[in-house]
Design a protein around this motif. Structure first.
Motif, PDB file in Angstrom:
ATOM      1  N   PRO A 176      -7.849   6.759   5.364  1.00 26.99           N
ATOM      2  CA  PRO A 176      -8.794   6.996   4.262  1.00 26.99           C
ATOM      3  C   PRO A 176      -8.505   8.278   3.488  1.00 26.99           C
ATOM      4  O   PRO A 176      -8.544   8.298   2.249  1.00 26.99           O
ATOM      5  CB  PRO A 176     -10.154   7.072   4.981  1.00 26.99           C
ATOM      6  CG  PRO A 176      -9.956   6.272   6.228  1.00 26.99           C
ATOM      7  CD  PRO A 176      -8.542   6.552   6.650  1.00 26.99           C
ATOM      8  N   GLU A 177      -8.185   9.365   4.210  1.00 32.02           N
ATOM      9  CA  GLU A 177      -7.903  10.628   3.530  1.00 32.02           C
ATOM     10  C   GLU A 177      -6.592  10.566   2.752  1.00 32.02           C
ATOM     11  O   GLU A 177      -6.466  11.138   1.663  1.00 32.02           O
ATOM     12  CB  GLU A 177      -7.866  11.769   4.545  1.00 32.02           C
ATOM     13  CG  GLU A 177      -7.798  13.143   3.902  1.00 32.02           C
ATOM     14  CD  GLU A 177      -8.098  14.255   4.879  1.00 32.02           C
ATOM     15  OE1 GLU A 177      -7.696  15.398   4.595  1.00 32.02           O
ATOM     16  OE2 GLU A 177      -8.721  13.987   5.916  1.00 32.02           O
ATOM     17  N   ILE A 178      -5.604   9.871   3.299  1.00 29.37           N
ATOM     18  CA  ILE A 178      -4.331   9.702   2.592  1.00 29.37           C
ATOM     19  C   ILE A 178      -4.572   9.027   1.249  1.00 29.37           C
ATOM     20  O   ILE A 178      -4.059   9.470   0.203  1.00 29.37           O
ATOM     21  CB  ILE A 178      -3.341   8.877   3.441  1.00 29.37           C
ATOM     22  CG1 ILE A 178      -2.882   9.689   4.650  1.00 29.37           C
ATOM     23  CG2 ILE A 178      -2.127   8.448   2.603  1.00 29.37           C
ATOM     24  CD1 ILE A 178      -2.045   8.886   5.639  1.00 29.37           C
ATOM     25  N   LEU A 179      -5.368   7.965   1.248  1.00 25.80           N
ATOM     26  CA  LEU A 179      -5.608   7.224   0.010  1.00 25.80           C
ATOM     27  C   LEU A 179      -6.493   8.002  -0.956  1.00 25.80           C
ATOM     28  O   LEU A 179      -6.334   7.903  -2.176  1.00 25.80           O
ATOM     29  CB  LEU A 179      -6.219   5.863   0.333  1.00 25.80           C
ATOM     30  CG  LEU A 179      -5.256   4.889   1.027  1.00 25.80           C
ATOM     31  CD1 LEU A 179      -5.988   3.658   1.495  1.00 25.80           C
ATOM     32  CD2 LEU A 179      -4.115   4.506   0.091  1.00 25.80           C
ATOM     33  N   ARG A 180      -7.406   8.777  -0.433  1.00 29.30           N
ATOM     34  CA  ARG A 180      -8.222   9.614  -1.325  1.00 29.30           C
ATOM     35  C   ARG A 180      -7.347  10.624  -2.050  1.00 29.30           C
ATOM     36  O   ARG A 180      -7.512  10.867  -3.254  1.00 29.30           O
ATOM     37  CB  ARG A 180      -9.309  10.337  -0.523  1.00 29.30           C
ATOM     38  CG  ARG A 180     -10.474   9.460  -0.115  1.00 29.30           C
ATOM     39  CD  ARG A 180     -11.701  10.275   0.237  1.00 29.30           C
ATOM     40  NE  ARG A 180     -11.471  11.140   1.376  1.00 29.30           N
ATOM     41  CZ  ARG A 180     -11.727  10.787   2.640  1.00 29.30           C
ATOM     42  NH1 ARG A 180     -12.204   9.585   2.898  1.00 29.30           N
ATOM     43  NH2 ARG A 180     -11.512  11.635   3.617  1.00 29.30           N
ATOM     44  N   ALA A 223     -15.849   4.966  -0.474  1.00 31.69           N
ATOM     45  CA  ALA A 223     -16.061   3.533  -0.269  1.00 31.69           C
ATOM     46  C   ALA A 223     -14.763   2.753  -0.407  1.00 31.69           C
ATOM     47  O   ALA A 223     -14.462   1.862   0.396  1.00 31.69           O
ATOM     48  CB  ALA A 223     -17.095   3.013  -1.269  1.00 31.69           C
ATOM     49  N   SER A 224     -13.964   3.086  -1.429  1.00 32.27           N
ATOM     50  CA  SER A 224     -12.698   2.380  -1.637  1.00 32.27           C
ATOM     51  C   SER A 224     -11.709   2.684  -0.507  1.00 32.27           C
ATOM     52  O   SER A 224     -10.984   1.799  -0.053  1.00 32.27           O
ATOM     53  CB  SER A 224     -12.083   2.787  -2.980  1.00 32.27           C
ATOM     54  OG  SER A 224     -12.917   2.408  -4.049  1.00 32.27           O
ATOM     55  N   ALA A 225     -11.688   3.941  -0.077  1.00 36.55           N
ATOM     56  CA  ALA A 225     -10.806   4.297   1.030  1.00 36.55           C
ATOM     57  C   ALA A 225     -11.229   3.565   2.303  1.00 36.55           C
ATOM     58  O   ALA A 225     -10.387   3.137   3.100  1.00 36.55           O
ATOM     59  CB  ALA A 225     -10.830   5.808   1.258  1.00 36.55           C
ATOM     60  N   GLY A 226     -12.529   3.391   2.479  1.00 41.00           N
ATOM     61  CA  GLY A 226     -13.010   2.633   3.626  1.00 41.00           C
ATOM     62  C   GLY A 226     -12.608   1.176   3.555  1.00 41.00           C
ATOM     63  O   GLY A 226     -12.327   0.540   4.571  1.00 41.00           O
ATOM     64  N   THR A 227     -12.553   0.627   2.332  1.00 42.08           N
ATOM     65  CA  THR A 227     -12.102  -0.757   2.157  1.00 42.08           C
ATOM     66  C   THR A 227     -10.659  -0.909   2.603  1.00 42.08           C
ATOM     67  O   THR A 227     -10.285  -1.900   3.241  1.00 42.08           O
ATOM     68  CB  THR A 227     -12.230  -1.175   0.686  1.00 42.08           C
ATOM     69  OG1 THR A 227     -13.602  -1.083   0.299  1.00 42.08           O
ATOM     70  CG2 THR A 227     -11.744  -2.602   0.479  1.00 42.08           C
ATOM     71  N   ALA A 228      -9.833   0.090   2.281  1.00 43.78           N
ATOM     72  CA  ALA A 228      -8.434   0.041   2.693  1.00 43.78           C
ATOM     73  C   ALA A 228      -8.319   0.037   4.212  1.00 43.78           C
ATOM     74  O   ALA A 228      -7.539  -0.729   4.785  1.00 43.78           O
ATOM     75  CB  ALA A 228      -7.682   1.245   2.119  1.00 43.78           C
ATOM     76  N   PRO A 284       2.396   3.922  -4.313  1.00 43.45           N
ATOM     77  CA  PRO A 284       1.049   4.019  -3.728  1.00 43.45           C
ATOM     78  C   PRO A 284       0.006   3.193  -4.460  1.00 43.45           C
ATOM     79  O   PRO A 284      -1.022   2.853  -3.871  1.00 43.45           O
ATOM     80  CB  PRO A 284       0.745   5.515  -3.800  1.00 43.45           C
ATOM     81  CG  PRO A 284       1.661   6.060  -4.845  1.00 43.45           C
ATOM     82  CD  PRO A 284       2.903   5.229  -4.773  1.00 43.45           C
ATOM     83  N   GLY A 285       0.272   2.841  -5.703  1.00 44.44           N
ATOM     84  CA  GLY A 285      -0.687   2.039  -6.458  1.00 44.44           C
ATOM     85  C   GLY A 285      -0.901   0.648  -5.887  1.00 44.44           C
ATOM     86  O   GLY A 285      -1.916   0.002  -6.157  1.00 44.44           O
ATOM     87  N   LEU A 286       0.044   0.188  -5.100  1.00 46.78           N
ATOM     88  CA  LEU A 286      -0.066  -1.139  -4.486  1.00 46.78           C
ATOM     89  C   LEU A 286      -0.658  -1.060  -3.079  1.00 46.78           C
ATOM     90  O   LEU A 286      -0.393  -1.927  -2.239  1.00 46.78           O
ATOM     91  CB  LEU A 286       1.319  -1.801  -4.428  1.00 46.78           C
ATOM     92  CG  LEU A 286       1.972  -2.097  -5.783  1.00 46.78           C
ATOM     93  CD1 LEU A 286       3.370  -2.674  -5.584  1.00 46.78           C
ATOM     94  CD2 LEU A 286       1.113  -3.067  -6.583  1.00 46.78           C
ATOM     95  N   TRP A 287      -1.496  -0.065  -2.824  1.00 45.72           N
ATOM     96  CA  TRP A 287      -2.020   0.146  -1.485  1.00 45.72           C
ATOM     97  C   TRP A 287      -2.719  -1.071  -0.877  1.00 45.72           C
ATOM     98  O   TRP A 287      -2.630  -1.286   0.336  1.00 45.72           O
ATOM     99  CB  TRP A 287      -2.945   1.370  -1.454  1.00 45.72           C
ATOM    100  CG  TRP A 287      -4.166   1.276  -2.317  1.00 45.72           C
ATOM    101  CD1 TRP A 287      -4.312   1.749  -3.580  1.00 45.72           C
ATOM    102  CD2 TRP A 287      -5.416   0.678  -1.958  1.00 45.72           C
ATOM    103  NE1 TRP A 287      -5.562   1.481  -4.056  1.00 45.72           N
ATOM    104  CE2 TRP A 287      -6.267   0.822  -3.082  1.00 45.72           C
ATOM    105  CE3 TRP A 287      -5.901   0.039  -0.828  1.00 45.72           C
ATOM    106  CZ2 TRP A 287      -7.576   0.352  -3.096  1.00 45.72           C
ATOM    107  CZ3 TRP A 287      -7.200  -0.447  -0.835  1.00 45.72           C
ATOM    108  CH2 TRP A 287      -8.020  -0.278  -1.963  1.00 45.72           C
ATOM    109  N   PRO A 288      -3.421  -1.927  -1.673  1.00 48.93           N
ATOM    110  CA  PRO A 288      -4.040  -3.098  -1.018  1.00 48.93           C
ATOM    111  C   PRO A 288      -3.005  -4.022  -0.382  1.00 48.93           C
ATOM    112  O   PRO A 288      -3.242  -4.597   0.685  1.00 48.93           O
ATOM    113  CB  PRO A 288      -4.783  -3.802  -2.156  1.00 48.93           C
ATOM    114  CG  PRO A 288      -5.017  -2.740  -3.175  1.00 48.93           C
ATOM    115  CD  PRO A 288      -3.795  -1.886  -3.107  1.00 48.93           C
ATOM    116  N   VAL A 289      -1.838  -4.154  -1.037  1.00 47.76           N
ATOM    117  CA  VAL A 289      -0.776  -4.998  -0.494  1.00 47.76           C
ATOM    118  C   VAL A 289      -0.226  -4.394   0.788  1.00 47.76           C
ATOM    119  O   VAL A 289      -0.076  -5.078   1.806  1.00 47.76           O
ATOM    120  CB  VAL A 289       0.360  -5.169  -1.530  1.00 47.76           C
ATOM    121  CG1 VAL A 289       1.522  -5.971  -0.930  1.00 47.76           C
ATOM    122  CG2 VAL A 289      -0.164  -5.844  -2.785  1.00 47.76           C
TER     123      VAL A 289
END
Length: 399
Positions: free
Chosen positions: A239-243, A251-256, A302-307
């Protein structure tokens, strides 16, 4: 060679009931640990401890997995897996109650007991699956792995609402319901089995070979160490990496993080199908590639993090299944399976316990702190997983 006089007769178990028992035990093997994360702030405030001390409530069990594996393996050999599993569930239950008792010492000691109890299950489950379901072991390993992740998702989702009504102490004790149900069904499913308490029955293949003297168990230890290090390191810091990399809100980081955990269920269920229809080697390829995609993808795109999170989530669920299917394939009998599983898990979880600490330390060592170094460390651990795992599964026929 073992003679018939040295073995006691084994009474066939009811397969559906034993499968239900395996599923219920699996619900207990991760859920009590991850239940702490959603209420860690409430625990800190109530106990008056620092973030570092509170972090021990999630890191101590992983260390217990490593240190308790040899004595757990010895106990299973002496008592047999059926009785040993009941002991393990009992220790887990005592630890759960003690963790919610008053005081920091009780919370930490209870956490250690939870880790020790789970360690018994970590070793018993692959042994029982390999022994009682030799022709369906891959599928059942997948169900077992998927159920552990389902248990984690249940506690992650419901602990906070329960704590809001009754407090964190009772909320954490609520999950004793899984342990009680597992004890009842496990006892019903295994009460007719008669076996020597001295050790597990084997297939007459000869004395069990020491895992430390064979190449494949060492390769599987390295592979599981790479998987555990990456899993726990990413679980702690994703979560912190994505933030920081993408500016995501909490919330979005938690989704990841949820994608990384939820997709493990799909990976655990699909991987055995690939292994059964093709081979363990073919099943390992998407596991290695998918897991490597997360740190590699976050470094270059990193923009493709959901994938990347989805691919790695499926891979980490499949990786656990492949590694312990390889443990089964590399073992000639139940005794060898138990010793190899303990060997692989003891070393692998010891490496895994370093993951959250080392990833965080490398991040803080940067000037200024950045995530490129930590992601490169995780990438290196996954290269070890890929190389060692591939070497192990390609050598299985020669062992």
């Amino acid at each position: 060679m073992t003679t018939s006089a040295q073995r006691r007769p084994v009474v066939s178990l009811g397969s559906p009931l034993l499968i239900a028992a395996i599923v219920l035990v699996a619900l207990n093997l991760r859920a009590p640990l991850v239940a702490v994360s959603p209420v860690v702030d409430a625990i800190r405030a109530d106990l008056g401890v620092s973030a570092a001390v509170a972090g021990l409530l999630t890191s101590l069990p992983v260390l217990a997995f490593a240190l308790a594996s040899p004595p757990a393996s010895w106990m299973i050999g002496r008592l047999g897996p059926e009785r040993a599993m009941l002991v393990g569930l009992g220790v887990l239950g005592v630890g759960t109650v003690l963790r919610s008792s008053d005081g920091v010492a009780g919370a930490l000691f209870g956490t250690v007991l939870i880790g020790a109890g789970i360690t018994v299950g970590n070793i018993v489950m692959p042994v029982v699956i390999g022994r009682d379901f030799p022709h369906r072991s891959g599928a059942l390993l997948g169900i077992y792995t998927a159920t552990m992740n389902v248990g984690s998702m249940i506690t992650l989702s419901l602990t906070v609402p329960i704590a809001a009504g009754v407090g964190w102490r009772i909320a954490l004790c609520t999950w004793l319901v899984f342990a009680v149900a597992a004890v009842i069904v496990w006892q019903l499913a295994t009460r007719r089995r008669e076996e020597s308490p001295q050790d597990l029955p084997d297939d007459g293949a000869g004395p069990a070979r020491a895992p430390g003297r064979r190449l494949v168990p060492w390769l599987l230890l390295l592979a599981f160490g790479g998987q555990s290090f990456s899993y726990y390191g990413l679980t702690a810091w994703l979560p912190e990496i994505l933030r920081d990399l993408r500016g995501l809100d909490a919330a979005s980081a938690g989704t990841a993080s949820s994608l990384f955990q939820i997709l493990a269920v799909a990976g655990a269920l699909v991987t055995p199908l690939v292994a059964r229809r093709a081979s363990l080697r073919l099943a390992f390829i998407p596991v290695a590639a998918g897991f490597l995609a997360l740190p590699g993808g976050l470094l270059v795109a990193p923009g493709l993090w959901p994938v990347w999170c989805s691919l790695a989530g499926a891979a980490q669920g499949g990786g656990f299944t492949v590694i312990f299917a390889a443990v089964l394939a590399a073992s000639r009998d139940a005794t060898e399976n138990r010793r190899t599983a303990a060997f692989v898990q003891g070393g692998g979880y010891l490496v895994g316990a370093l993951g959250p600490w080392l990833v965080g330390a490398v991040h803080e060592a940067g000037s200024p702190p950045s995530w490129q170094g930590p992601l490169a460390v995780v990438l290196g651990a996954l290269v070890v997983l890929a190389v060692a795992g591939w070497s192990a599964v390609t050598r299985l026929r020669t062992q």
